[in-house]
Scaffold this active site. Structure first.
Site, PDB file in Angstrom:
ATOM      1  CB  CYS A  83      -0.875   0.055   1.254  1.00  0.00           C
ATOM      2  SG  CYS A  83      -1.764  -1.750   1.363  1.00  0.00           S
ATOM      3  NE  ARG A 125       4.333   1.577  -1.712  1.00  0.00           N
ATOM      4  CZ  ARG A 125       5.565   1.123  -1.615  1.00  0.00           C
ATOM      5  NH1 ARG A 125       6.611   1.536  -2.143  1.00  0.00           N
ATOM      6  NH2 ARG A 125       5.837   0.185  -0.532  1.00  0.00           N
ATOM      7  CD1 TRP A 142      -3.129  -4.354  -4.869  1.00  0.00           C
ATOM      8  CD2 TRP A 142      -2.365  -5.786  -3.358  1.00  0.00           C
ATOM      9  NE1 TRP A 142      -3.085  -5.777  -5.341  1.00  0.00           N
ATOM     10  CE2 TRP A 142      -2.369  -6.674  -4.340  1.00  0.00           C
ATOM     11  CE3 TRP A 142      -1.699  -6.505  -2.042  1.00  0.00           C
ATOM     12  CZ2 TRP A 142      -2.513  -8.007  -4.332  1.00  0.00           C
ATOM     13  CZ3 TRP A 142      -1.443  -7.853  -2.241  1.00  0.00           C
ATOM     14  CH2 TRP A 142      -1.987  -8.567  -3.451  1.00  0.00           C
ATOM     15  CG  ASN A 189       2.768  -1.113   2.970  1.00  0.00           C
ATOM     16  OD1 ASN A 189       2.095  -2.124   2.746  1.00  0.00           O
ATOM     17  ND2 ASN A 189       3.623  -0.805   2.407  1.00  0.00           N
ATOM     18  N   GLY A 190       1.454  -3.754   5.223  1.00  0.00           N
ATOM     19  CA  GLY A 190       1.829  -4.899   5.768  1.00  0.00           C
ATOM     20  C   GLY A 190       0.937  -5.841   6.200  1.00  0.00           C
ATOM     21  CD  GLU A 225       9.167  -9.429 -18.711  1.00  0.00           C
ATOM     22  OE1 GLU A 225       9.001 -10.242 -17.981  1.00  0.00           O
ATOM     23  OE2 GLU A 225       8.773  -8.122 -18.415  1.00  0.00           O
ATOM     24  CE  LYS A 257       5.594  -6.523 -18.186  1.00  0.00           C
ATOM     25  NZ  LYS A 257       6.856  -7.036 -17.681  1.00  0.00           N
ATOM     26  CD  GLU A 315       2.803  -7.036 -15.545  1.00  0.00           C
ATOM     27  OE1 GLU A 315       2.644  -7.255 -14.363  1.00  0.00           O
ATOM     28  OE2 GLU A 315       3.763  -7.015 -16.089  1.00  0.00           O
ATOM     29  CG  HIS A 373       7.369 -32.687 -25.904  1.00  0.00           C
ATOM     30  ND1 HIS A 373       7.878 -33.835 -26.103  1.00  0.00           N
ATOM     31  CD2 HIS A 373       8.825 -31.871 -26.333  1.00  0.00           C
ATOM     32  CE1 HIS A 373       8.849 -34.049 -26.874  1.00  0.00           C
ATOM     33  NE2 HIS A 373       9.344 -32.882 -26.857  1.00  0.00           N
ATOM     34  CE  LYS A 395       7.205  -1.028 -10.839  1.00  0.00           C
ATOM     35  NZ  LYS A 395       7.355  -1.928 -11.983  1.00  0.00           N
TER      36      LYS A 395
HETATM   37  O1  M6R Z   1      10.241  -5.409  -7.217  1.00  0.00           O
HETATM   38  P1  M6R Z   1      10.481  -6.831  -7.735  1.00  0.00           P
HETATM   39  O2  M6R Z   1      11.308  -6.814  -8.945  1.00  0.00           O
HETATM   40  O3  M6R Z   1      10.936  -7.973  -6.784  1.00  0.00           O
HETATM   41  O4  M6R Z   1       9.087  -7.519  -8.215  1.00  0.00           O
HETATM   42  C1  M6R Z   1       8.917  -8.761  -8.542  1.00  0.00           C
HETATM   43  C2  M6R Z   1       7.451  -8.959  -9.475  1.00  0.00           C
HETATM   44  O5  M6R Z   1       6.443  -8.729  -8.251  1.00  0.00           O
HETATM   45  C3  M6R Z   1       7.272  -7.967 -10.422  1.00  0.00           C
HETATM   46  O6  M6R Z   1       8.368  -8.238 -11.422  1.00  0.00           O
HETATM   47  C4  M6R Z   1       6.085  -8.212 -11.260  1.00  0.00           C
HETATM   48  O7  M6R Z   1       6.023  -9.481 -11.930  1.00  0.00           O
HETATM   49  C5  M6R Z   1       5.666  -7.118 -12.320  1.00  0.00           C
HETATM   50  N1  M6R Z   1       4.304  -6.796 -12.257  1.00  0.00           N
HETATM   51  C6  M6R Z   1       6.172  -7.788 -13.780  1.00  0.00           C
HETATM   52  O8  M6R Z   1       5.706  -6.806 -14.968  1.00  0.00           O
END
Ligand code: M6R
Length: 615
Positions: free
Chosen positions: A2, A27, A75, A101-102, A488, A492, A495, A511, A610
């Protein structure tokens, strides 16, 4: 996870808090709220489900005066995103308001005890339990707010960054942290609080990063906060200077942060190499490695731990380090590593990769590795974040604040750092020939210009994206260095567009997954030049034979794949080991444009935040 912001000083707190929340919205964006103390010393809380904009709407007719306040963007972890579960939370008598936060892990036990003592709860959050506990301790011990917070935090298990306000006490904010970041900004006769520096940088560049289990008493009229641990040890912190600047936190004419960050990559990669790769391309030096050369030369194994996009960068790191340094490498999800009792030796080097430096699972995996005696190296972007502070050495990626939830520039900077790690180590170990070493460095310096060329294809990729918005599924294929890029690219797309996508090693198709292919299925083949080019050519043929629709990422001049694929994006040639730095760019743009065409909220995709600072 958060966002937390706070202000105490002589200005109106409300506009500062709202602006801060907007900067922190990446966040978490399930709900937002604010607590203010007005001139009459009354404490008011306004909160609502939805975004910061909804909070502004909601507070329009309310008393928003006062020059002390705290605010939160959430969040959701405990309790669904709704008005009641939004922060701040009042205590029973409404004399305290708290943002958090936590996760308070033992909240259920504490709640049960408080219920027995007659406390009632409005929300289903762990946070409300904490504020009630503080009030209970304060009234039973007849102590001040600081002492009550200190005693309460000694009872809780879990992670927290908190800020507390008290009715009738307009001169003080109490803040504390454990495993969730908290930064205090020091201005002239004013203080700011943030879960990162983004809401602070506009006002001051002087900051203090709280350490775990520290409580700060931020008082009006003082020049510095007083910092004490939960076990009552006084602490003095060096005031740090922020490296961040305001323009890095703004969209700068782009429609989304994600697009801005994609276009920043030529610059961020130059920054990442600066002072490390010399202009003559004869040497690369990562001081984090050179300073601990013996450790690295002795290493019998390298373990890479990370989550999400950072894990994909880690897979590329595995290929690079094994190729050039001849050291065995294993790449693990931090969340699996931390709970599966892994074998860790004192001759292992553990590389933890994290953009935020705050990902809870990676942080816990770092602690585990250090306890087991491994040497832990951090590859992080956020300067001063928890992972760099808890590792033995490391390298920053230096790509500036990444605001878009979908990671783009952080990924390429991580891959760049891993490339430099592999080359530095290989050079020290003598496992790479000077000619090859210099050849790669020369090519590395050309990467930013080659990315510029790919970015010039933005319009072409936008057109292509418009053709594929019908799809409900995508498959991404690659081999060798292109396989992690396929993963990757699929992440992208998933998400930000909410289209299901899977990345596969191209040869694995037969396979099982090949059964999915029909004339509707788009397949993105990452097929730039590599040593087994003809293999991916035959994989594409297999797909075309089943009428799949192929979008191929190819090296300039590849007429063979061009004649087979339905659509091609041509990227400049480079060395195979550096190809991920180029081939991921069109995939970032493709995902972006598909998401925009589908009217998705690209910078704040649903359900995501994030940085994942909870398990
Ligand atoms: O801050 P970090 O690199 O540790 O975060 C890891 C993942 O949460 C982060 O890469 C997430 O998968 C992204 N949303 C991908 O775009």
């Amino acid at each position: 996870m958060c966002g937390i912001v706070g202000y105490i000083g002589n200005r109106d707190a409300y506009p500062i808090l709202i602006k801060g929340l907007h900067r922190l919205e990446y966040r978490g964006y399930d709900s937002a709220g604010i607590a203010l103390i007005n001139k009459e010393n009354e404490l008011s809380v306004y909160k609502t489900k939805g975004r910061v904009q909804d909070l502004e709407e909601f507070s329009k007719s309310k008393d928003i005066t006062g020059n002390i306040g705290i605010a939160h963007t959430r969040w959701a972890t405990h309790g669904e995103p709704n008005n009641v579960n939004a922060h701040p939370h009042y205590s029973q008598s409404e004399s305290l308001a708290l943002i958090h936060n936590g996760i308070i892990e033992n909240y259920a036990v504490i709640k049960k005890e408080l219920l027995q003592k007659g406390y009632t709860f409005q929300s289903s959050t762990d946070t409300e339990v904490l504020v009630q506990l503080i009030e209970y301790i304060k009234s039973t011990n007849q102590c001040d707010l600081f002492t009550a917070v200190q005693l309460a935090l000694n009872q809780v298990v879990g992670a927290y960054a908190i800020a507390v306000l008290e009715r009738g006490n307009p001169n003080c904010i109490i803040a504390a942290r454990k495993s969730s970041p908290l930064v205090i900004g020091i201005g002239d006769d004013e203080f700011f609080l943030g879960s990162d520096a983004s809401p602070i940088v506009e006002y001051t560049n002087k900051v203090i990063y709280l350490d775990d289990e520290e409580i700060a008493i931020i008082e009006r009229g003082k020049t510095e906060p007083k910092i004490v641990t939960i076990s009552n040890v006084q602490k003095t912190h060096k005031i740090k200077e922020l490296e961040m600047n305001l323009s890095q936190l703004e969209k700068g004419g782009f429609s989304h942060f994600m697009l801005k960050e994609i276009f920043e990559q030529p610059e961020t990669l130059k920054n990442c190499m600066s002072g490390r790769v010399n202009q003559e391309a004869t040497n690369v030096i990562l001081s984090g490695i050179i300073d601990h050369k013996e450790k690295f030369l002795e290493a019998k194994r390298i373990l890479i731990i990370a989550c999400g996009t950072s894990w994909h960068a880690g897979l590329i790191g595995e290929y690079l380090i094994e190729e050039f340094c001849r050291i065995p490498v294993e790449v693990e999800y931090s969340s699996e590593f931390r709970y599966r009792n892994p074998v860790i030796n004192s001759t292992d080097i553990v590389i933890a990769i994290s953009q935020s430096g705050e990902t809870a699972d990676t942080l816990a995996a770092v602690e585990l590795a250090r306890k087991a005696g491994a040497f832990v190296y951090g590859v992080c972007n956020v300067v001063g974040s928890s992972i760099p502070r808890n590792t033995d050495s490391g390298s920053y990626t230096h790509c500036g604040p990444e605001i878009g939830v979908a990671s783009t520039k952080a990924f390429t900077a991580q891959v760049m750092v891993l490339t430099m790690i592999a080359l530095t180590l290989a050079n020290q170990k003598g496992t790479i020939k000077q000619e090859e070493y210099e050849g790669i460095l020369k090519e590395l310096l050309l990467i930013p210009n080659k990315i510029e060329k790919i970015l010039a294809l933005n319009e072409q990729i936008k057109q292509l994206a418009s053709i594929f918005t019908y799809a409900h599924n995508f498959i991404y294929l690659g081999r060798g260095f292109s396989y992690p890029v396929a993963l990757e690219g699929a992440l992208k797309l998933k998400e930000i567009s909410y289209i299901h996508a899977e990345g596969y090693p191209a040869a694995e198709m037969k396979h099982g997954p090949i059964a999915l292919i029909d004339n509707e299925m788009p397949i993105v083949a990452i097929a730039s030049d590599n040593a087994i080019h003809e293999k991916i050519v035959s994989n594409i043929q297999e797909i075309k034979a089943r009428k799949g629709r192929v979008i191929a990422i190819i090296s300039e001049g590849d007429t063979e794949i061009k004649s087979m694929a339905d659509h091609c994006i041509e990227i400049p040639k480079t060395k195979e080991c550096l190809s991920p730095l180029l081939s991921c760019i069109p995939l970032q743009l493709l995902a972006y444009h598909i998401a925009v065409t589908k009217n998705r909220d690209v910078d704040m995709p649903r359900n995501l935040a994030k940085s994942v600072t909870v398990e």
